[in-house]
Motif scaffolding. Structure first.
Motif, PDB file in Angstrom:
ATOM      1  N   VAL A 142     -10.997   4.682   2.476  1.00 46.75           N
ATOM      2  CA  VAL A 142     -10.736   4.483   3.895  1.00 46.75           C
ATOM      3  C   VAL A 142      -9.326   4.950   4.218  1.00 46.75           C
ATOM      4  N   PHE A 143      -9.202   5.720   5.289  1.00 50.31           N
ATOM      5  CA  PHE A 143      -7.908   6.100   5.830  1.00 50.31           C
ATOM      6  C   PHE A 143      -7.756   5.375   7.159  1.00 50.31           C
ATOM      7  N   ILE A 144      -6.661   4.620   7.288  1.00 52.04           N
ATOM      8  CA  ILE A 144      -6.416   3.841   8.496  1.00 52.04           C
ATOM      9  C   ILE A 144      -5.075   4.253   9.077  1.00 52.04           C
ATOM     10  N   THR A 145      -5.048   4.501  10.383  1.00 55.79           N
ATOM     11  CA  THR A 145      -3.776   4.738  11.060  1.00 55.79           C
ATOM     12  C   THR A 145      -3.588   3.641  12.093  1.00 55.79           C
ATOM     13  N   GLY A 146      -2.343   3.336  12.368  1.00 55.87           N
ATOM     14  CA  GLY A 146      -2.041   2.338  13.381  1.00 55.87           C
ATOM     15  C   GLY A 146      -0.541   2.260  13.590  1.00 55.87           C
ATOM     16  N   THR A 147      -0.160   1.798  14.744  1.00 54.50           N
ATOM     17  CA  THR A 147       1.268   1.696  15.042  1.00 54.50           C
ATOM     18  C   THR A 147       1.880   0.451  14.423  1.00 54.50           C
ATOM     19  N   ASP A 148       1.083  -0.592  14.207  1.00 53.12           N
ATOM     20  CA  ASP A 148       1.600  -1.815  13.605  1.00 53.12           C
ATOM     21  C   ASP A 148       0.508  -2.469  12.786  1.00 53.12           C
ATOM     22  N   LEU A 149       0.532  -2.208  11.501  1.00 54.63           N
ATOM     23  CA  LEU A 149      -0.440  -2.816  10.594  1.00 54.63           C
ATOM     24  C   LEU A 149       0.212  -3.927   9.777  1.00 54.63           C
ATOM     25  N   SER A 150       1.403  -4.333  10.166  1.00 53.68           N
ATOM     26  CA  SER A 150       2.161  -5.319   9.393  1.00 53.68           C
ATOM     27  C   SER A 150       1.463  -6.671   9.314  1.00 53.68           C
ATOM     28  N   GLY A 151       0.647  -7.014  10.281  1.00 64.35           N
ATOM     29  CA  GLY A 151      -0.035  -8.299  10.279  1.00 64.35           C
ATOM     30  C   GLY A 151      -1.266  -8.332   9.408  1.00 64.35           C
ATOM     31  N   HIS A 152      -1.569  -7.260   8.710  1.00 65.10           N
ATOM     32  CA  HIS A 152      -2.787  -7.176   7.921  1.00 65.10           C
ATOM     33  C   HIS A 152      -2.449  -7.025   6.448  1.00 65.10           C
ATOM     34  N   ASP A 153      -3.253  -7.629   5.607  1.00 58.95           N
ATOM     35  CA  ASP A 153      -3.017  -7.603   4.171  1.00 58.95           C
ATOM     36  C   ASP A 153      -3.445  -6.254   3.596  1.00 58.95           C
ATOM     37  N   LEU A 154      -2.493  -5.366   3.524  1.00 57.00           N
ATOM     38  CA  LEU A 154      -2.767  -4.039   2.968  1.00 57.00           C
ATOM     39  C   LEU A 154      -1.970  -3.836   1.683  1.00 57.00           C
ATOM     40  N   THR A 155      -1.674  -4.917   0.995  1.00 56.40           N
ATOM     41  CA  THR A 155      -0.834  -4.840  -0.199  1.00 56.40           C
ATOM     42  C   THR A 155      -1.638  -4.920  -1.487  1.00 56.40           C
ATOM     43  N   GLN A 156      -2.937  -4.861  -1.405  1.00 51.78           N
ATOM     44  CA  GLN A 156      -3.783  -4.935  -2.596  1.00 51.78           C
ATOM     45  C   GLN A 156      -3.483  -3.759  -3.521  1.00 51.78           C
ATOM     46  N   SER A 157      -3.799  -3.948  -4.809  1.00 49.76           N
ATOM     47  CA  SER A 157      -3.537  -2.900  -5.795  1.00 49.76           C
ATOM     48  C   SER A 157      -4.365  -1.642  -5.541  1.00 49.76           C
ATOM     49  N   ASP A 158      -5.476  -1.787  -4.826  1.00 45.92           N
ATOM     50  CA  ASP A 158      -6.327  -0.638  -4.541  1.00 45.92           C
ATOM     51  C   ASP A 158      -5.955   0.044  -3.225  1.00 45.92           C
ATOM     52  N   THR A 159      -4.794  -0.306  -2.689  1.00 47.08           N
ATOM     53  CA  THR A 159      -4.364   0.219  -1.398  1.00 47.08           C
ATOM     54  C   THR A 159      -3.073   1.013  -1.561  1.00 47.08           C
ATOM     55  N   THR A 160      -3.019   2.186  -0.969  1.00 42.06           N
ATOM     56  CA  THR A 160      -1.794   2.969  -0.920  1.00 42.06           C
ATOM     57  C   THR A 160      -1.383   3.058   0.537  1.00 42.06           C
ATOM     58  N   LEU A 161      -0.162   2.694   0.802  1.00 39.93           N
ATOM     59  CA  LEU A 161       0.349   2.636   2.164  1.00 39.93           C
ATOM     60  C   LEU A 161       1.406   3.715   2.350  1.00 39.93           C
ATOM     61  N   PHE A 162       1.297   4.461   3.463  1.00 38.03           N
ATOM     62  CA  PHE A 162       2.279   5.487   3.795  1.00 38.03           C
ATOM     63  C   PHE A 162       2.884   5.171   5.149  1.00 38.03           C
ATOM     64  N   HIS A 163       4.125   5.537   5.314  1.00 40.60           N
ATOM     65  CA  HIS A 163       4.818   5.361   6.587  1.00 40.60           C
ATOM     66  C   HIS A 163       5.203   6.752   7.078  1.00 40.60           C
ATOM     67  N   VAL A 164       4.857   7.039   8.327  1.00 37.14           N
ATOM     68  CA  VAL A 164       5.180   8.342   8.912  1.00 37.14           C
ATOM     69  C   VAL A 164       6.154   8.106  10.058  1.00 37.14           C
ATOM     70  N   GLN A 165       7.297   8.766   9.985  1.00 33.49           N
ATOM     71  CA  GLN A 165       8.289   8.651  11.054  1.00 33.49           C
ATOM     72  C   GLN A 165       8.952  10.007  11.257  1.00 33.49           C
ATOM     73  N   LYS A 166       8.886  10.471  12.494  1.00 28.65           N
ATOM     74  CA  LYS A 166       9.466  11.766  12.874  1.00 28.65           C
ATOM     75  C   LYS A 166       8.990  12.884  11.961  1.00 28.65           C
ATOM     76  N   GLY A 167       7.700  12.864  11.643  1.00 22.78           N
ATOM     77  CA  GLY A 167       7.092  13.922  10.852  1.00 22.78           C
ATOM     78  C   GLY A 167       7.316  13.826   9.352  1.00 22.78           C
ATOM     79  N   VAL A 168       8.004  12.788   8.903  1.00 21.32           N
ATOM     80  CA  VAL A 168       8.272  12.608   7.480  1.00 21.32           C
ATOM     81  C   VAL A 168       7.343  11.521   6.942  1.00 21.32           C
ATOM     82  N   ILE A 169       6.641  11.865   5.847  1.00 23.73           N
ATOM     83  CA  ILE A 169       5.700  10.946   5.238  1.00 23.73           C
ATOM     84  C   ILE A 169       6.338  10.361   3.976  1.00 23.73           C
ATOM     85  N   GLU A 170       6.350   9.006   3.902  1.00 20.41           N
ATOM     86  CA  GLU A 170       6.902   8.327   2.739  1.00 20.41           C
ATOM     87  C   GLU A 170       5.902   7.277   2.266  1.00 20.41           C
TER      88      GLU A 170
END
Length: 188
Positions: free
Chosen positions: A157-185
């Motif tokens: 699953v690929f999920i995009t959102g402006t604020d996903l901080s309220g959701h438990d996306l810290t599981q070991s099977d989850t990879t989280l990326f942050h995109v800001q001003k065209g830079v992906i980290e």
């Protein structure tokens, strides 16, 4: 004549799909919406609205011919499988009219997961799910149960959102990326 032939096939396939989806959407909706009630799907068929017998090319043809002059006059089609729709009911009432935003979103997500099951069954490959702007309209409990449902089924699953901080996306099977001003980290 060609439209009548293709319309019959499309309508029959859609009816078959609705039958496959019904038990799946009931199950998935119950898994993450819990106490909201029972879901029912039905196909709103533009042909069947005009004739109880419109399930074969022979039944469609006179209906199409009967609309032709009006369609030409209005410059639009009045009948055909492209005008069909899926109707959702929640507890016997039209979801379009009576469901809250959270219930409506839950219905759509339950439908998406149900469709993933049907696709996987048909092609023997787990499909990829893309959820764009997924940060609103579901409470914390529904969101948590929805993510658990996705994990149980092992979909990518690929999920995009402006604020996903309220959701438990810290599981070991989850990879989280942050995109800001065209830079992906990578964020985890």
């Amino acid at each position: 004549e060609m439209l009548a032939q293709h319309a019959a096939v499309i309508t029959q396939e859609r009816g078959s799909l609705i039958e496959k989806l019904q038990p799946l959407i009931e199950h998935h909706y119950e898994q993450f919406a819990r106490e909201d009630g029972t879901v029912r799907l039905s196909l709103v068929d533009s042909f069947l609205a005009r004739s109880e017998e419109a399930t074969t090319p022979q039944a469609y043809l006179p209906l199409l011919e009967g609309c032709l002059a009006t369609e030409i006059e209005r410059r639009t089609t009045l009948l055909g499988p492209h005008l069909d729709d899926i109707h959702f009911e929640l507890n016997g009432r039209s979801a379009r009219q009576f469901a809250s935003q959270g219930q409506a979103r839950s219905l759509v997500l339950a439908l998406l997961v149900s469709i993933l099951h049907v696709i996987e069954e048909r092609i023997s490959v787990a499909p990829l799910l893309l959820l764009d702007d997924f940060s609103s309209e579901l409470d914390e409990g529904r969101m948590r149960r929805f993510f658990e449902l996705l994990r149980q089924n092992k979909y990518q699953v690929f999920i995009t959102g402006t604020d996903l901080s309220g959701h438990d996306l810290t599981q070991s099977d989850t990879t989280l990326f942050h995109v800001q001003k065209g830079v992906i980290e990578r964020a985890n």
